[in-house]
Design an enzyme around this catalytic site. Structure first.
Site: not given
Ligand code: 13P
Length: 250
Positions: A9, A11, A95, A97, A167, A173, A212, A234
């Site tokens: 992802n 983002k 998600h 977010e 998640e 993150g 993460s 990330g």
């Molecule tokens: P990170 O791997 O950056 O923690 O993000 C996870 C995520 O939200 C994937 O959708």
């Protein structure tokens, strides 16, 4: 058995140039990924480019969101059929977010899940608890509620053509990964919750872990019996790291 699925992802990261570089790196190494299905979820504006770059490769394409509506006066929205035009096969829905950052309700997420399936896309349904919810001991209730929004509206069979991504919001993150045991515990719960209604659907549905996950911790997480892949933020922006995770998946 369930085929592992690793999705990146991206983002709201990258540029046209960096995306070209990233996909070139993935294409160079994807041949070493034998078992896992590999997906990249590009920002909407780069879907067309990502589609051209990944066409004819083993890398599948996904979107990070889609509209719950099929078409019409929805300024700024993107429909499932538009994504289909660019060979998207997956669409992330719910998600954190978007749930917590953009106020999306369980119901809206369920509608997006259905809109994805109606367009022939496989939804990746994200679920997971906030830190305070974990501390209150309501992780399972939160995950059940988020799944039930889909199950109650469209039936448990709707989960058949979907992927679930657990998640934990506190792990996204932050560099704070759930331990393999913590993650496995919730994944097993998610599967058992579905099994209460349909054992076959529960046995078949793939449940990714996200939060993460990186090249160093992926193998341990992916070794858990109910973790069928990863949804990577990330670490999906560096081709080598992402490929390492894909290889760890199988
Ligand atoms: P990170 O791997 O950056 O923690 O993000 C996870 C995520 O939200 C994937 O959708």
């Amino acid at each position: 058995m369930r085929k592992p699925i690793v999705a990146g992802n991206w983002k709201m990261n990258g540029t046209l140039e960096s995306i070209r570089e990233l996909v070139a790196g993935l294409k160079a190494g994807i041949g070493e990924v034998n078992v896992a299905e590999v997906v990249v979820c590009a920002p909407a504006i780069y879907i067309a480019e990502a589609s051209a770059l990944t066409g004819g490769t083993a890398i599948a394409l996904g979107s990070q969101d889609l509209s719950n509506a099929a078409s019409g006066a929805y300024t700024g929205e993107i429909s499932g059929s538009m994504l289909n035009d660019f060979n998207c096969q997956y669409a992330i829905v719910g998600h954190s977010e978007r749930r917590h950052g953009r106020g999306e309700s369980d119901q809206l997420v369920a509608e997006k899940f259905k809109a994805a399936q109606d367009s022939g896309l496989t939804p990746i349904l994200c679920i997971g608890e906030l830190l305070e919810e974990r501390e209150e001991g309501v992780t399972e209730q939160v995950c059940a509620r988020q799944m039930d929004a889909v199950i109650n509206a469209y039936g448990v069979a709707a989960l058949q053509n979907s992927v679930i991504a657990y998640e934990p919001v506190w792990a996204i993150g932050t560099g704070k990964t759930a331990s393999p045991e913590q993650a496995q515990e919730v994944h097993a719960f998610v599967r058992s919750h579905i099994a209460k209604q349909d054992q076959l659907v529960a046995d078949g549905v793939r449940i990714q872990y996200g939060g993460s996950m990186n090249a160093a911790n992926a193998a341990e997480l992916l070794a858990q019996p109910d973790i069928d892949g990863g949804l990577i933020g990330g670490a999906s922006l560096k081709s080598e790291d992402f490929l390492t995770i894909c290889r760890a998946a199988g």
